[in-house]
Design a protein around this motif. Structure first.
Motif, PDB file in Angstrom:
ATOM      1  N   ALA A  22       6.636   1.985  -7.879  1.00 25.40           N
ATOM      2  CA  ALA A  22       6.899   2.666  -6.605  1.00 25.40           C
ATOM      3  C   ALA A  22       8.011   1.951  -5.845  1.00 25.40           C
ATOM      4  CB  ALA A  22       5.631   2.702  -5.758  1.00 25.40           C
ATOM      5  N   LYS A  23       8.813   2.738  -5.151  1.00 27.98           N
ATOM      6  CA  LYS A  23       9.844   2.184  -4.282  1.00 27.98           C
ATOM      7  C   LYS A  23       9.222   1.860  -2.930  1.00 27.98           C
ATOM      8  CE  LYS A  23      14.202   3.367  -1.976  1.00 27.98           C
ATOM      9  NZ  LYS A  23      15.186   4.461  -1.731  1.00 27.98           N
ATOM     10  N   SER A  24       9.384   0.625  -2.493  1.00 23.32           N
ATOM     11  CA  SER A  24       8.767   0.201  -1.244  1.00 23.32           C
ATOM     12  C   SER A  24       9.425   0.892  -0.051  1.00 23.32           C
ATOM     13  CB  SER A  24       8.870  -1.316  -1.073  1.00 23.32           C
ATOM     14  OG  SER A  24       8.393  -1.711   0.199  1.00 23.32           O
ATOM     15  N   TYR A  25       8.613   1.373   0.849  1.00 19.48           N
ATOM     16  CA  TYR A  25       9.102   1.874   2.143  1.00 19.48           C
ATOM     17  C   TYR A  25       8.887   0.823   3.223  1.00 19.48           C
ATOM     18  CZ  TYR A  25       9.380   4.581   6.458  1.00 19.48           C
ATOM     19  OH  TYR A  25       9.703   5.027   7.726  1.00 19.48           O
ATOM     20  N   MET A  26       7.766   0.128   3.163  1.00 22.37           N
ATOM     21  CA  MET A  26       7.447  -0.879   4.171  1.00 22.37           C
ATOM     22  C   MET A  26       6.538  -1.931   3.552  1.00 22.37           C
ATOM     23  SD  MET A  26       5.764  -0.273   7.962  1.00 22.37           S
ATOM     24  CE  MET A  26       4.140   0.252   7.363  1.00 22.37           C
ATOM     25  N   ALA A  27       6.993  -3.189   3.541  1.00 22.36           N
ATOM     26  CA  ALA A  27       6.147  -4.268   3.055  1.00 22.36           C
ATOM     27  C   ALA A  27       4.950  -4.435   3.989  1.00 22.36           C
ATOM     28  CB  ALA A  27       6.950  -5.562   2.975  1.00 22.36           C
ATOM     29  N   ARG A  42      -0.552  -2.407   7.678  1.00 21.46           N
ATOM     30  CA  ARG A  42      -0.016  -1.199   7.042  1.00 21.46           C
ATOM     31  C   ARG A  42       1.095  -1.578   6.073  1.00 21.46           C
ATOM     32  NH1 ARG A  42       1.704   3.338  11.139  1.00 21.46           N
ATOM     33  NH2 ARG A  42       2.640   1.585  12.282  1.00 21.46           N
ATOM     34  N   SER A  43       1.222  -0.774   5.018  1.00 19.20           N
ATOM     35  CA  SER A  43       2.324  -0.912   4.061  1.00 19.20           C
ATOM     36  C   SER A  43       2.682   0.496   3.604  1.00 19.20           C
ATOM     37  CB  SER A  43       1.907  -1.789   2.877  1.00 19.20           C
ATOM     38  OG  SER A  43       0.788  -1.217   2.205  1.00 19.20           O
ATOM     39  N   GLY A  44       3.784   0.654   2.882  1.00 13.98           N
ATOM     40  CA  GLY A  44       4.162   2.013   2.514  1.00 13.98           C
ATOM     41  C   GLY A  44       5.063   2.088   1.300  1.00 13.98           C
ATOM     42  N   ILE A  45       5.004   3.268   0.636  1.00  9.12           N
ATOM     43  CA  ILE A  45       5.864   3.539  -0.519  1.00  9.12           C
ATOM     44  C   ILE A  45       6.460   4.932  -0.394  1.00  9.12           C
ATOM     45  CG2 ILE A  45       4.615   2.006  -2.096  1.00  9.12           C
ATOM     46  CD1 ILE A  45       3.199   4.523  -3.233  1.00  9.12           C
ATOM     47  N   HIS A  46       7.591   5.121  -1.047  1.00  2.00           N
ATOM     48  CA  HIS A  46       8.242   6.432  -1.103  1.00  2.00           C
ATOM     49  C   HIS A  46       7.561   7.306  -2.155  1.00  2.00           C
ATOM     50  CE1 HIS A  46      11.862   5.605   1.376  1.00  2.00           C
ATOM     51  NE2 HIS A  46      11.654   4.357   0.973  1.00  2.00           N
ATOM     52  N   THR A  47       7.580   8.613  -1.910  1.00  2.00           N
ATOM     53  CA  THR A  47       7.137   9.563  -2.925  1.00  2.00           C
ATOM     54  C   THR A  47       8.144  10.709  -2.940  1.00  2.00           C
ATOM     55  OG1 THR A  47       5.292  10.952  -3.668  1.00  2.00           O
ATOM     56  CG2 THR A  47       5.466  10.574  -1.293  1.00  2.00           C
ATOM     57  N   ASP A  98      11.561  13.118   1.040  1.00  2.00           N
ATOM     58  CA  ASP A  98      11.541  12.074   2.066  1.00  2.00           C
ATOM     59  C   ASP A  98      10.119  11.745   2.513  1.00  2.00           C
ATOM     60  OD1 ASP A  98      14.314  11.658   2.216  1.00  2.00           O
ATOM     61  OD2 ASP A  98      14.567  13.413   3.502  1.00  2.00           O
ATOM     62  N   THR A  99       9.134  12.232   1.780  1.00  2.00           N
ATOM     63  CA  THR A  99       7.737  11.981   2.124  1.00  2.00           C
ATOM     64  C   THR A  99       7.346  10.565   1.723  1.00  2.00           C
ATOM     65  OG1 THR A  99       7.331  14.303   1.549  1.00  2.00           O
ATOM     66  CG2 THR A  99       5.403  12.913   1.899  1.00  2.00           C
ATOM     67  N   ILE A 100       6.508   9.941   2.547  1.00  2.00           N
ATOM     68  CA  ILE A 100       6.050   8.593   2.221  1.00  2.00           C
ATOM     69  C   ILE A 100       4.527   8.518   2.334  1.00  2.00           C
ATOM     70  CG2 ILE A 100       8.189   7.451   2.940  1.00  2.00           C
ATOM     71  CD1 ILE A 100       6.759   6.685   5.543  1.00  2.00           C
ATOM     72  N   HIS A 101       3.963   7.548   1.621  1.00  2.00           N
ATOM     73  CA  HIS A 101       2.556   7.201   1.779  1.00  2.00           C
ATOM     74  C   HIS A 101       2.474   5.869   2.508  1.00  2.00           C
ATOM     75  CE1 HIS A 101       1.171  10.501  -0.517  1.00  2.00           C
ATOM     76  NE2 HIS A 101       1.454  10.018  -1.720  1.00  2.00           N
ATOM     77  N   ILE A 102       1.719   5.839   3.595  1.00  2.00           N
ATOM     78  CA  ILE A 102       1.421   4.596   4.287  1.00  2.00           C
ATOM     79  C   ILE A 102      -0.018   4.217   3.971  1.00  2.00           C
ATOM     80  CG2 ILE A 102       1.126   3.494   6.550  1.00  2.00           C
ATOM     81  CD1 ILE A 102       4.024   3.909   5.933  1.00  2.00           C
ATOM     82  N   PHE A 103      -0.232   2.991   3.535  1.00  2.00           N
ATOM     83  CA  PHE A 103      -1.573   2.474   3.305  1.00  2.00           C
ATOM     84  C   PHE A 103      -2.046   1.795   4.587  1.00  2.00           C
ATOM     85  CE2 PHE A 103       0.544   2.124  -0.945  1.00  2.00           C
ATOM     86  CZ  PHE A 103      -0.168   3.144  -1.560  1.00  2.00           C
ATOM     87  N   VAL A 104      -3.216   2.181   5.063  1.00  2.00           N
ATOM     88  CA  VAL A 104      -3.728   1.692   6.345  1.00  2.00           C
ATOM     89  C   VAL A 104      -5.022   0.926   6.130  1.00  2.00           C
ATOM     90  CG1 VAL A 104      -4.429   2.330   8.690  1.00  2.00           C
ATOM     91  CG2 VAL A 104      -2.754   3.751   7.465  1.00  2.00           C
ATOM     92  N   LYS A 162       3.378  12.259 -13.218  1.00  2.00           N
ATOM     93  CA  LYS A 162       3.380  10.957 -13.895  1.00  2.00           C
ATOM     94  C   LYS A 162       3.395   9.816 -12.875  1.00  2.00           C
ATOM     95  CE  LYS A 162       5.615   8.601 -17.805  1.00  2.00           C
ATOM     96  NZ  LYS A 162       5.617   7.237 -17.250  1.00  2.00           N
ATOM     97  N   PHE A 163       4.136  10.009 -11.785  1.00  2.00           N
ATOM     98  CA  PHE A 163       4.160   9.012 -10.714  1.00  2.00           C
ATOM     99  C   PHE A 163       2.748   8.757 -10.193  1.00  2.00           C
ATOM    100  CE2 PHE A 163       3.997   8.267  -6.145  1.00  2.00           C
ATOM    101  CZ  PHE A 163       4.820   7.167  -5.969  1.00  2.00           C
ATOM    102  N   TYR A 164       2.023   9.827  -9.894  1.00  2.00           N
ATOM    103  CA  TYR A 164       0.680   9.650  -9.343  1.00  2.00           C
ATOM    104  C   TYR A 164      -0.283   9.068 -10.388  1.00  2.00           C
ATOM    105  CZ  TYR A 164       1.844  11.669  -4.879  1.00  2.00           C
ATOM    106  OH  TYR A 164       2.403  11.866  -3.630  1.00  2.00           O
ATOM    107  N   THR A 165      -0.051   9.370 -11.661  1.00  2.00           N
ATOM    108  CA  THR A 165      -0.872   8.784 -12.717  1.00  2.00           C
ATOM    109  C   THR A 165      -0.572   7.303 -12.891  1.00  2.00           C
ATOM    110  OG1 THR A 165      -0.996  10.882 -13.901  1.00  2.00           O
ATOM    111  CG2 THR A 165      -1.482   8.903 -15.156  1.00  2.00           C
ATOM    112  N   ASP A 166       0.711   6.978 -13.079  1.00  2.00           N
ATOM    113  CA  ASP A 166       1.105   5.610 -13.420  1.00  2.00           C
ATOM    114  C   ASP A 166       1.074   4.673 -12.221  1.00  2.00           C
ATOM    115  OD1 ASP A 166       1.529   6.649 -15.909  1.00  2.00           O
ATOM    116  OD2 ASP A 166       3.722   6.597 -15.800  1.00  2.00           O
ATOM    117  N   VAL A 167       1.531   5.164 -11.080  1.00  2.00           N
ATOM    118  CA  VAL A 167       1.719   4.296  -9.911  1.00  2.00           C
ATOM    119  C   VAL A 167       0.457   4.191  -9.060  1.00  2.00           C
ATOM    120  CG1 VAL A 167       2.991   4.081  -7.726  1.00  2.00           C
ATOM    121  CG2 VAL A 167       4.208   4.653  -9.833  1.00  2.00           C
TER     122      VAL A 167
END
Length: 385
Positions: free
Chosen positions: A127-132, A145-150, A153-159, A206-211
Motif C-alpha cells: 500500500a502507498k502511505s497517505y499518513m504515517a 490515526r494512519s492512512g493508505i491510498h486506495t 483519490d479515495t483513502i483509508h484512515i485507520f483509527v 487483488k489490492f484488497y486481497t494482498d494488502v
C-alpha cells in the motif's frame, strides 16, 4: 454518544466469519466516512433534514483548526464528516478534490485496535502511505490515526480510539444544535461500492486481497449485471468478520454507456459510487426520507407482478413495497429488501442504497435487471446513456 472500545459492543445484524479472509489487521467496523464538499455547514444540514442524522461534533476556527471546517453527524452507528477548506489554507488537497470530483467521499475510515500495526502491515504489503501513524490528544485522551491510498483519490484512515473518551476526535468540540429532526431508522453501513475504470476491477480486488487480507465474497460478470444496452462487472470484497464489504465495479462492453462510465466521466476518475445503509424497517425509512425530499429510482410496476413467484413468502405486504418501489431478492440464507436513491449531488455520481436484510447475505442479484433499467431511464433523461 459514547465511544465504543470493545468489539463486543459493536455488533452488526449479520456478523459472519469468512475463513478465506486473512484478517491480520483486524478491522472492527467503519469508524466514519468523510466527504470533501463545497459547503460543509449546508451539507450537514441536508443530511440532518433529509436523512435523519443528528449533530455530533464540529471543528473549525473556533477549535483551532485553521485550514478547514468540519461538521460531524451521526445516526446509530453511522458517522459522516463534511469538510470544506478555508480560503487561506496552504494545503490545496481539499480544493483540488472538490474542483475535480465535486462533492464526494474522500475518506473511508476503519476502526482498528492498533493503527500503527495496521499501517505497517498494509504498507509492507504494497500500500502507498497517505499518513504515517500520528498521535492526536486533548483532555479526553488520545487517538492514533494512519492512512493508505486506495482507488482514485479515495483513502483509508485507520483509527485507534481505545484511549479516547471525547465526542469524536481531538480538535473537535461537541456540536450543540436546537435543530435535530427525528432519525429515519438508519443503523450502520452495510457496504460501500467503488467504481473503477476499464480493466481495473481485478487490480483493486487483488489490492484488497494482498494488502488488506480481504476475501472475494462473490463475483458478478457482464452476464449477471446487464440489460439490452449496458453492462458492468463487480467483485465483492469482504474482511474476515464481514463488517467491511467493498464491491468493486468496472464497466463492461454494451451498446450504450453504462452507469460506471457515466460516473467516471462526471467524477473525473475512480471513486465511491454509493453507500448502502442498513435499516430494520425499510418501509418506515423510505417513507420518512420521501417526506423529507429524497427521490428514489422508479421501479416499473410490472416488476411486482412476478416477484413473489421468484422470492417466495415474505413478511411485507407486496402492495406496500410496490407503492414505495422497494425491491426484494432471496438467497439461501433468507431475503433482503432494497431501494436506491437518485444521486444526492449535482453531478450524477454519489447515491445511497437503503437495505434491510432478513437473513440474506447477498446483494440483490435478482434485482439487477430492473435496477439497471431504472438507472438507464435516468441516464436517458440526462442525455448520458
Amino acid at each position: 454518544m459514547s465511544n465504543l472500545t470493545n468489539i463486543n459492543d459493536y455488533t452488526y445484524g449479520l456478523d459472519k466469519i469468512f475463513p478465506d479472509a486473512k484478517d491480520f489487521l483486524p478491522l472492527l467496523g467503519t469508524d466514519y466516512v468523510e466527504f470533501y464538499v463545497g459547503n460543509a455547514k449546508q451539507a450537514a444540514h441536508f443530511y440532518k433534514t433529509a436523512l435523519g442524522f443528528q449533530s455530533l461534533a464540529y471543528a473549525g476556527l473556533e477549535t483551532g483548526m485553521n485550514d478547514r471546517t468540519s461538521y460531524v453527524v451521526v445516526q446509530d452507528r453511522i458517522k459522516l464528516v463534511f469538510t470544506t477548506p478555508m480560503p487561506h489554507s496552504k494545503n490545496t488537497e481539499i480544493f483540488d478534490h472538490i474542483t475535480q470530483h465535486g462533492d464526494g467521499v474522500k475518506v473511508i475510515a476503519l476502526w482498528v485496535e492498533d493503527a500503527t500495526k495496521a499501517w505497517e502491515e498494509t504498507t509492507k504489503r504494497g500500500a502507498k502511505s497517505y499518513m504515517a501513524p500520528y498521535k492526536e490528544s486533548d483532555q479526553n485522551g488520545e487517538v492514533i490515526r494512519s492512512g493508505i491510498h486506495t482507488y482514485g483519490d479515495t483513502i483509508h484512515i485507520f483509527v485507534e480510539r481505545k484511549n479516547y473518551n471525547g465526542t469524536f476526535l481531538p480538535q473537535f468540540e461537541k456540536w450543540e444544535s436546537h435543530y435535530n429532526p427525528p432519525e429515519c431508522g438508519l443503523r450502520y453501513i452495510d457496504h460501500m461500492v467503488g467504481n473503477v475504470d476499464w480493466g481495473q476491477m481485478n487490480v483493486w480486488a487483488k489490492f484488497y486481497t494482498d494488502v488488506m487480507g480481504f476475501a472475494n465474497l462473490i463475483t458478478f460478470d457482464d452476464k449477471d449485471i446487464s440489460t439490452e444496452y449496458t453492462a458492468l462487472m463487480s467483485k465483492v470484497m469482504t474482511n474476515g468478520n464481514g463488517r467491511i464489504k467493498f464491491p468493486i465495479n468496472e464497466p463492461a462492453k454494451g451498446k450504450k454507456k453504462s452507469q460506471i462510465e457515466e460516473y467516471i466521466d462526471f467524477y473525473k476518475g475512480a471513486g465511491c459510487q454509493h453507500i448502502a445503509v442498513a435499516t430494520n424497517d425499510i418501509v418506515f425509512t423510505v417513507s420518512e426520507m420521501k417526506k423529507r425530499g429524497i427521490e428514489f429510482l422508479y421501479v416499473p410496476g410490472s416488476y411486482y407482478d412476478t416477484v413473489l413467484e421468484r422470492v417466495g413468502d415474505i413478511d411485507e405486504e407486496i402492495e406496500l413495497l410496490k407503492k414505495h418501489g422497494i425491491m426484494v431478492d432471496r438467497d439461501e440464507d433468507g431475503y433482503l429488501l432494497q431501494i436506491f436513491t437518485k444521486p444526492l449531488t449535482d453531478r450524477p455520481t454519489l447515491f445511497f442504497e437503503i437495505i434491510q436484510r432478513k437473513g440474506a447475505n447477498s446483494f440483490g442479484k435478482g434485482n439487477f435487471k430492473a435496477l439497471f433499467e431504472s438507472i438507464e431511464a435516468e441516464q436517458e433523461r440526462r442525455g448520458t446513456l
